[in-house]
Design an enzyme around this catalytic site. Structure first.
Site, PDB file in Angstrom:
ATOM      1  N   GLU A 202      51.367   9.357  41.324  1.00 47.95           N
ATOM      2  CA  GLU A 202      50.114   9.049  42.034  1.00 47.95           C
ATOM      3  C   GLU A 202      49.112   8.313  41.154  1.00 47.95           C
ATOM      4  OE1 GLU A 202      48.741  12.483  44.326  1.00 47.95           O
ATOM      5  OE2 GLU A 202      50.254  12.025  45.832  1.00 47.95           O
ATOM      6  N   GLU A 383      57.490  11.893  48.178  1.00 52.27           N
ATOM      7  CA  GLU A 383      56.781  13.098  48.606  1.00 52.27           C
ATOM      8  C   GLU A 383      56.368  12.950  50.057  1.00 52.27           C
ATOM      9  OE1 GLU A 383      53.502  14.666  46.340  1.00 52.27           O
ATOM     10  OE2 GLU A 383      54.459  14.125  44.439  1.00 52.27           O
TER      11      GLU A 383
HETATM   12  C1  BGP Z   1      50.520  15.170  45.526  1.00 46.20           C
HETATM   13  C2  BGP Z   1      51.043  15.577  44.192  1.00 46.20           C
HETATM   14  C3  BGP Z   1      51.897  16.770  44.173  1.00 46.20           C
HETATM   15  C4  BGP Z   1      51.659  17.770  45.286  1.00 46.20           C
HETATM   16  C5  BGP Z   1      51.252  17.185  46.607  1.00 46.20           C
HETATM   17  C6  BGP Z   1      50.768  18.182  47.630  1.00 46.20           C
HETATM   18  O1  BGP Z   1      49.262  14.653  45.368  1.00 46.20           O
HETATM   19  O2  BGP Z   1      51.763  14.536  43.574  1.00 46.20           O
HETATM   20  O3  BGP Z   1      51.892  17.268  42.863  1.00 46.20           O
HETATM   21  O4  BGP Z   1      51.070  18.909  44.928  1.00 46.20           O
HETATM   22  O5  BGP Z   1      50.307  16.177  46.469  1.00 46.20           O
HETATM   23  O6  BGP Z   1      49.460  18.553  47.362  1.00 46.20           O
HETATM   24  P1  BGP Z   1      48.929  20.044  47.416  1.00 46.20           P
HETATM   25  O7  BGP Z   1      49.760  20.786  46.440  1.00 46.20           O
HETATM   26  O8  BGP Z   1      47.535  19.952  47.017  1.00 46.20           O
HETATM   27  O9  BGP Z   1      49.135  20.474  48.805  1.00 46.20           O
END
Ligand code: BGP
Length: 492
Positions: A202, A383
């Site tokens: 990211e 993701e």
């Molecule tokens: C992205 C990240 C992850 C992950 C995901 C979900 O921004 O790369 O590491 O955590 O989001 O976010 P959250 O865990 O806040 O629900």
């Protein structure tokens, strides 16, 4: 629907500080995420550590020493305050079981990240920590048993705390060399066993202490740090190509889709500017140069970038091979919006998750087309998923139909983008395939997985793994290479 490409990669994604644990074990040094609490109201989450006198201080690597943890103590409580990344969900000790579970669904790829301080505890040692390398080699041995390939994120939003302390993280150019030292070791020791690499996670959302190692929040520091990350990524790509012919390098971006709130020209113009704020990071890294509109962004934000001679050549020489991204949601912007890289205003046509993230499957197809059109490079969705509260029924089952519905809708749109619109996409790794700690909130109850982990927000629980209903559903999706996603749609 036309069939998916035969070699499509299906799998799951994790990040070390949310999944791995093993704090203070195997010679691991402190990482910037080690200072984040569980985010409960009495323990503010970010960048703080409860000190002996009960006050909160800024994170510093000297605040706790893994060697001081008494034998048998749960290594994640200090003065009654819980630090979830220390244990995470204990992949460190359970990787064999976890990988077997993933293999049971038919995954052919698994995305995980390296804890930098497991390889170089302070980031500046002359030689790497062999025990740390051994752990990742063991993980890869296990993956290979099941014919799963690794997709490695070299740096997922973290760094050795010592580098943050000494250099203020990525705001210093010195960290580029430390990062490249890490890359060299990974490429030498793991290189022949990994095709796909992600240099950073990211990139457009990296900011602040935990992910960027800097405590300064001003735009000048931010964009300078990003310049160093761009250079580090390009140099790693160059090194990787030289050391591992055939290897493919990408970087990962947070890509919510953004829609103009209305067709009012002012909203349309603001929409274009906001989209550029996000795409700026991909433009530099995928095309290999700063886009012409950079001047406008920097001027509005009061940024004067310090470049050294040769920097532009470094960026131009090694653009990304593929573009990867996370996609969870979409938002809207109007001329009046207060936009940051991910979040804008809600969309009245969309429902939201319990955490307020708008659910927009069509936005995924949209973003895939948008990005592919712009860069003409293969995509990799690394993701996507639904963070939700799961309930374990009296019989032990977990009926996560809401997750199945979310994924089905998104995967159909993905397939339309690939099979109908002609977007080249290498694979799909569902976020948090095994429940893990939330990045934004530090909670466990925000669960994404096909596999449930028995642990609560304070780390209580057996850590036992349990298949959810979505496990078998996804297994069939993979076994049929997506064909079963259309079973309930009548043929035309
Ligand atoms: C992205 C990240 C992850 C992950 C995901 C979900 O921004 O790369 O590491 O955590 O989001 O976010 P959250 O865990 O806040 O629900």
């Amino acid at each position: 629907m036309k069939p998916m490409p035969k070699d499509f990669l299906w799998g799951g994604a994790t990040a070390s500080f949310q999944f791995e644990g093993g704090f203070g074990e195997g010679g691991r040094g402190l990482s910037t995420h080690d200072f984040e609490t569980d985010g409960s109201p009495e323990h503010p989450r970010h960048h703080t550590l409860k000190l002996a006198d009960g006050s909160y201080g800024e994170a510093k690597s000297s605040f706790f020493n893994p060697d001081d943890i008494p034998d048998g103590a749960v290594p994640c409580f200090y003065d009654g305050c819980y630090y979830p990344s220390h244990k995470a969900v204990d992949f460190y000790h359970r990787y064999k079981e976890d990988i077997a579970l993933m293999a049971g669904m038919g995954f052919n790829v698994f995305r995980f990240s390296i804890t930098w301080s497991r390889i170089f505890p302070t980031g500046e040692e002359e030689t790497p920590n062999e025990e740390g390398i051994r752990f990742y080699l063991d993980v890869i041995d296990e993956l290979e048993k099941y014919h799963m390939e690794p997709l490695i994120t070299i740096c997922h939003d973290e760094m050795p705390a010592a580098l943050a302390d000494k250099y203020d993280g990525w705001s210093s150019r010195k960290v580029i060399d430390c990062y490249l030292k890490l890359c060299r070791v990974l490429f030498e020791r793991i290189g022949s066993r990994c095709r796909y690499w992600l240099t950073f996670n990211e990139v457009n959302a990296v900011r602040g202490y935990a992910s960027c190692g800097t405590r300064k929040a001003d735009n000048q520091t931010h964009y300078q740090a990003m310049h160093h990350i761009f250079l580090a990524s390009a140099l790693a790509t160059k090194m990787g190509h030289e050391m591992m012919p055939g290897s493919k390098f990408g970087a990962m971006y947070a890509l919510s889709e953004i829609y103009p709130a209305t067709c009012r020209p002012e909203d349309m113009m603001r929409h274009m500017q906001c989209r550029r704020e996000t795409l700026f990071f991909i433009d530099v890294m995928a095309r290999g140069y700063y886009p012409s509109y950079t001047g406008d962004i920097f001027e509005r934000r009061g940024v004067t970038l310090k470049k050294e001679p040769g920097d532009d050549g470094i960026l131009a020489a090694s653009p990304l091979d593929y573009v990867s991204f996370s996609y969870y949601r979409s938002c809207t912007v109007s001329a009046e919006s207060n936009f940051n890289v991910i979040g804008g205003d809600p969309n009245p046509y969309l429902q939201s998750t319990p955490w307020g993230w708008p659910i927009d499957p069509i936005g995924l197809r949209y973003v895939m087309n948008e990005i592919y059109d712009r860069y003409q490079k293969p995509l990799f969705i690394v993701e996507n998923g639904l963070g939700a509260v799961d309930t374990v029924e009296a019989d032990g089952s977990i009926n996560d139909d809401y997750r199945i519905a979310y994924l089905k809708d998104h995967l159909r749109e993905m397939q339309k983008a690939i099979c109908q619109d002609g977007v080249e996409c290498l694979g799909y790794t569902m976020w948090g395939c095994i429940d893990l700690v939330s990045l934004s909130t530090g909670e466990m109850r925000k669960r994404y997985g096909f596999i449930y982990v028995d642990m609560d927000d304070k780390g209580n629980g057996t850590l036992e793994r349990r298949k959810k209903k979505s496990y078998d559903w996804m297994k069939e999706v993979i076994a049929t290479n997506g064909a079963c996603l259309w079973d309930d749609i009548p043929e035309e």
